[in-house]
Motif scaffolding. Structure first.
Motif, PDB file in Angstrom:
ATOM      1  N   GLU A   1       0.835  -1.209   0.000  1.00  0.00           N
ATOM      2  CA  GLU A   1       0.000   0.000   0.000  1.00  0.00           C
ATOM      3  C   GLU A   1       0.869   1.259   0.000  1.00  0.00           C
ATOM      4  N   THR A   2       1.944   1.211   0.794  1.00  0.00           N
ATOM      5  CA  THR A   2       2.867   2.359   0.850  1.00  0.00           C
ATOM      6  C   THR A   2       3.466   2.635  -0.527  1.00  0.00           C
ATOM      7  N   VAL A   3       3.911   1.569  -1.187  1.00  0.00           N
ATOM      8  CA  VAL A   3       4.577   1.743  -2.478  1.00  0.00           C
ATOM      9  C   VAL A   3       3.566   2.152  -3.554  1.00  0.00           C
ATOM     10  N   LEU A   4       2.369   1.573  -3.487  1.00  0.00           N
ATOM     11  CA  LEU A   4       1.327   1.954  -4.460  1.00  0.00           C
ATOM     12  C   LEU A   4       0.960   3.422  -4.305  1.00  0.00           C
ATOM     13  N   ALA A   5       0.830   3.889  -3.075  1.00  0.00           N
ATOM     14  CA  ALA A   5       0.492   5.295  -2.842  1.00  0.00           C
ATOM     15  C   ALA A   5       1.613   6.197  -3.359  1.00  0.00           C
ATOM     16  N   PHE A   6       2.853   5.786  -3.107  1.00  0.00           N
ATOM     17  CA  PHE A   6       4.012   6.545  -3.583  1.00  0.00           C
ATOM     18  C   PHE A   6       4.020   6.637  -5.103  1.00  0.00           C
ATOM     19  N   ALA A   7       3.622   5.551  -5.756  1.00  0.00           N
ATOM     20  CA  ALA A   7       3.714   5.474  -7.221  1.00  0.00           C
ATOM     21  C   ALA A   7       2.643   6.294  -7.926  1.00  0.00           C
ATOM     22  N   GLU A   8       1.675   6.762  -7.192  1.00  0.00           N
ATOM     23  CA  GLU A   8       0.582   7.491  -7.831  1.00  0.00           C
ATOM     24  C   GLU A   8       1.114   8.768  -8.503  1.00  0.00           C
ATOM     25  N   GLY A   9       0.865   8.908  -9.775  1.00  0.00           N
ATOM     26  CA  GLY A   9       1.243  10.132 -10.483  1.00  0.00           C
ATOM     27  C   GLY A   9       2.646  10.136 -11.058  1.00  0.00           C
ATOM     28  N   VAL A  10       3.446   9.124 -10.753  1.00  0.00           N
ATOM     29  CA  VAL A  10       4.781   9.096 -11.366  1.00  0.00           C
ATOM     30  C   VAL A  10       4.699   8.430 -12.744  1.00  0.00           C
ATOM     31  N   ASP A  11       5.673   8.739 -13.604  1.00  0.00           N
ATOM     32  CA  ASP A  11       5.691   8.115 -14.933  1.00  0.00           C
ATOM     33  C   ASP A  11       6.328   6.740 -14.898  1.00  0.00           C
ATOM     34  N   VAL A  12       7.244   6.551 -13.953  1.00  0.00           N
ATOM     35  CA  VAL A  12       7.918   5.259 -13.851  1.00  0.00           C
ATOM     36  C   VAL A  12       8.443   5.101 -12.427  1.00  0.00           C
ATOM     37  N   VAL A  13       8.440   3.868 -11.957  1.00  0.00           N
ATOM     38  CA  VAL A  13       9.063   3.551 -10.665  1.00  0.00           C
ATOM     39  C   VAL A  13      10.364   2.814 -10.931  1.00  0.00           C
ATOM     40  N   THR A  14      11.430   3.255 -10.254  1.00  0.00           N
ATOM     41  CA  THR A  14      12.695   2.539 -10.319  1.00  0.00           C
ATOM     42  C   THR A  14      13.272   2.458  -8.908  1.00  0.00           C
ATOM     43  N   PHE A  15      14.546   2.042  -8.777  1.00  0.00           N
ATOM     44  CA  PHE A  15      15.018   1.591  -7.469  1.00  0.00           C
ATOM     45  C   PHE A  15      16.424   2.054  -7.130  1.00  0.00           C
ATOM     46  N   ASP A  16      16.604   2.276  -5.844  1.00  0.00           N
ATOM     47  CA  ASP A  16      17.923   2.533  -5.251  1.00  0.00           C
ATOM     48  C   ASP A  16      18.572   1.220  -4.825  1.00  0.00           C
ATOM     49  N   HIS A  17      17.779   0.181  -4.672  1.00  0.00           N
ATOM     50  CA  HIS A  17      18.275  -1.126  -4.237  1.00  0.00           C
ATOM     51  C   HIS A  17      17.347  -2.203  -4.808  1.00  0.00           C
ATOM     52  N   GLU A  18      17.731  -3.468  -4.568  1.00  0.00           N
ATOM     53  CA  GLU A  18      16.988  -4.581  -5.184  1.00  0.00           C
ATOM     54  C   GLU A  18      16.091  -5.324  -4.206  1.00  0.00           C
ATOM     55  N   HIS A  19      15.738  -4.691  -3.088  1.00  0.00           N
ATOM     56  CA  HIS A  19      15.096  -5.438  -2.013  1.00  0.00           C
ATOM     57  C   HIS A  19      13.571  -5.346  -1.983  1.00  0.00           C
ATOM     58  N   VAL A  20      12.968  -4.685  -2.960  1.00  0.00           N
ATOM     59  CA  VAL A  20      11.508  -4.604  -2.946  1.00  0.00           C
ATOM     60  C   VAL A  20      10.951  -5.993  -3.285  1.00  0.00           C
ATOM     61  N   PRO A  21      10.082  -6.538  -2.434  1.00  0.00           N
ATOM     62  CA  PRO A  21       9.598  -7.915  -2.655  1.00  0.00           C
ATOM     63  C   PRO A  21       8.836  -8.046  -3.980  1.00  0.00           C
ATOM     64  N   GLN A  22       8.931  -9.235  -4.555  1.00  0.00           N
ATOM     65  CA  GLN A  22       8.251  -9.519  -5.819  1.00  0.00           C
ATOM     66  C   GLN A  22       6.746  -9.245  -5.729  1.00  0.00           C
ATOM     67  N   GLU A  23       6.107  -9.574  -4.608  1.00  0.00           N
ATOM     68  CA  GLU A  23       4.662  -9.353  -4.478  1.00  0.00           C
ATOM     69  C   GLU A  23       4.341  -7.872  -4.616  1.00  0.00           C
ATOM     70  N   VAL A  24       5.201  -7.026  -4.009  1.00  0.00           N
ATOM     71  CA  VAL A  24       4.973  -5.572  -4.074  1.00  0.00           C
ATOM     72  C   VAL A  24       5.166  -5.079  -5.511  1.00  0.00           C
ATOM     73  N   LEU A  25       6.209  -5.579  -6.149  1.00  0.00           N
ATOM     74  CA  LEU A  25       6.473  -5.194  -7.536  1.00  0.00           C
ATOM     75  C   LEU A  25       5.302  -5.600  -8.431  1.00  0.00           C
ATOM     76  N   GLN A  26       4.804  -6.812  -8.201  1.00  0.00           N
ATOM     77  CA  GLN A  26       3.723  -7.310  -9.045  1.00  0.00           C
ATOM     78  C   GLN A  26       2.454  -6.469  -8.856  1.00  0.00           C
ATOM     79  N   ARG A  27       2.221  -6.029  -7.634  1.00  0.00           N
ATOM     80  CA  ARG A  27       1.069  -5.164  -7.377  1.00  0.00           C
ATOM     81  C   ARG A  27       1.184  -3.861  -8.185  1.00  0.00           C
ATOM     82  N   LEU A  28       2.389  -3.323  -8.270  1.00  0.00           N
ATOM     83  CA  LEU A  28       2.596  -2.113  -9.067  1.00  0.00           C
ATOM     84  C   LEU A  28       2.272  -2.371 -10.532  1.00  0.00           C
TER      85      LEU A  28
END
Lengths: 372, 372
Positions: B51-78
């Motif tokens: 939910e935190t990451v989805l809320a953050f992603a609202e309105g951005v053109d693309v999501v990318t990363f500072d590290h590789e630790h975002v869980p697959q489930e969270v990525l898939q939700r995006l």
């Protein structure tokens, strides 16, 4: 280390990258929301209001500037309050008042155009009569990017400005119309402790009174390069300039260098240094006002050209043309100031560096042209 | 153009300067207040919470990363929510799970050390017996900067990890102990539309499992440079990597290249490019994830060396040594991550570029040594 910048324009904006690299905290007093340097804007307010600026300055290590318009009274209040201000008001007044600047250049023995302070039509006409019937009238204060400058052939041509000056408006001066081959700019930075580092001499190309292109090093400058540097160092030391100084110069038809204008801040003629020098003018300015040792001003390649994006594309934002610009010129460094397009407005610039000036010129002009 | 970066470390921080230049709005989801990329932090929250990451992603053109630790489930939700994610979860999983990565490298026919998934002591012992009695045990997930990597000479040496894995902890793999001359890193960036641009091959020097120095181009690489680039392109295309990719390589004693690790983000081995390449890895990453045309990866000088500042000075901040560092090495580019000194912590780096590798090495090491 905290640097407070008064003014939120593109010069403050371009201080953000080197501040991030060096771990310097940048605080910007912006004129309004959504300014070019909004990312670092910690306050919004009127830089002419002493209380606003004093409150902004609290807790910073040094106050410096995006522009030269902060009134002397406000600057003096900062100094009186013990705030480090670079450049100091005693130096900055020569970038604020062209009459004071011309007098000081004369005292320092720095070559400049013939000039006279003008308080009435008779004085102006007398100067014109003595200089071939033409001259350049300038407002002593407030002009920039071609504003506050007018070529006149009779006192009548400046009647409105003369009336304004008599009525409490900006005072005037007149300068001879210098026959010049080209315009040059010598930039340097100077620390409070005295260290000075100069960049290579630049050639600036103006269109409609606005800087259009900057070529570095100035082609075929020969001995002028050393002369320009000596002049700029003499000015920096004579005026006790701290931070970045740009000395705009005429190269006259008979090969002399005359001082045109001074700017005591990062300057359009030095934007090339972001991509083309070991130390950019923005990093150097931060180092200088913090009294940190200055960096090398050596070029990263034999040639650099910067082209301003003036006006901007019809779509309203430079970003609308990125796909075309970046695809056609993979070596072009594109800089957007986050501004909306408007005729005559500097909304960004493009720099290319390389081994061959003609090749660099082709590439940078092609990239910049995609934003027209 | 708005890029959302999950993670507020120094990699996100170093995306700020090119974002400012290009007029890209950067929004950072930081782990906590006062992170390295705090200037661009628009949200603070847990990247493991969808939910935190989805809320953050609202309105951005693309999501990318500072590290590789975002869980697959969270990525898939995006992805399911229609957010552009680069690199995508289908690629990123090979940077998150070393067992999956090793399997995929084998499928792609990319040279790598002998390896085996390890689920019990017997399997580990069998691998060690078949490989001269030694091997490198790694946790498949969660390791970085030398953590999650252990040289073992018997299954007993990994007893705690084996117990952990049996108990729901990170799964394990073992790799042969490769006799290598040196470590190299090949970096590139790839757009969603397929364009790939690679930087010159780098040599990386590790101390205590942490990258200490990076030399570019890798000295005396010869034909290995082309081989490394082919391997990296095959991996990028085979895994559909978007954005920056770093392929860490062993150059074996018998002159082969073997893939050690993958990173799908800007990487320590590419920090030199900020000061040494026409297009830095941070600018290129932004361009790639926005699917903008990529820039030239050409070097600005024949040689570049980056030295990490690990631990930092006793005074607690790199800034305490600036006067000494900058005065002694005017060509050194100092980068602070705005972090407090702590043993083993990367708090900044120094880069020098120039014509001669030995001269560059002397200058960059002298500058970096002032921060010890």
């Amino acid at each position: 280390m905290i640097v407070g910048v008064v003014g939120g324009g593109q010069l403050a904006r371009m201080m953000i990258p080197p501040a991030v690299a060096l771990g310097v905290e940048l605080r910007v007093l912006a004129e309004s929301e959504g300014m070019s340097a909004a990312l670092a804007a910690t306050a919004v307010g009127d830089y002419r209001d002493a209380e606003t600026v004093l409150a902004f300055a609290e807790g910073v290590d040094v106050v410096t500037f995006d522009h030269e318009h902060v009134p002397q009274e406000v600057l003096q209040r900062l100094v009186d309050a013990g705030v480090a201000v670079h450049p100091g008001p005693h130096a900055l007044r020569f970038a604020q008042d062209k009459r004071a600047m011309r007098r000081r250049m004369a005292e320092l023995g720095v070559a400049q155009p013939d000039w006279a302070p003008i308080d009435d039509a008779a004085a102006l006409q007398a100067f014109l009569d003595a200089h071939g019937g033409a001259g350049v009238v300038k407002t002593a204060t407030g002009g920039y990017d071609g504003r506050g400058v007018r070529v006149v052939r009779s006192a009548d041509d400046a009647a409105d400005w003369l009336a304004g000056a008599a009525d409490g408006g900006p005072r005037l001066l007149v300068e001879e119309l210098v026959p010049f081959r080209r315009e040059l700019a010598q930039q340097l930075a100077r620390r409070p402790s005295g260290e000075v580092v100069a960049w290579p001499l630049a050639q600036t190309v103006q269109r409609d009174g606005i800087c259009a292109e900057v070529l570095v090093p100035a082609p075929r400058a020969g001995a002028l390069a050393a002369t320009a540097q000596e002049m700029a160092v003499r000015i920096a030391e004579g005026l006790d300039v701290t931070g970045a100084l740009a000395v705009e110069l005429f190269e006259t038809d008979d090969g002399r260098l005359l001082v045109n204008e001074l700017a005591m801040r990062p300057h359009n003629s030095g934007h090339w240094s972001i991509d083309g020098a070991v130390t950019s003018q923005f990093e150097q300015h931060l180092r200088a006002v913090l009294d940190l040792p200055l960096g090398s001003s050596a070029m990263l390649a034999p040639a650099a050209i910067m082209v301003n994006v003036i006006g901007g594309p019809a779509e309203g934002r430079m970003e609308a043309r990125y796909a075309a610009a970046l695809a056609s010129q993979p070596t072009a460094k594109i800089h957007s100031y986050g501004k909306t397009a408007r005729p005559g407005r500097k909304v960004g610039h493009v720099t290319v560096v390389g081994d061959d000036l003609d090749d660099v010129a082709y590439r940078v002009r092609a990239a910049a042209a995609t934003f027209a």
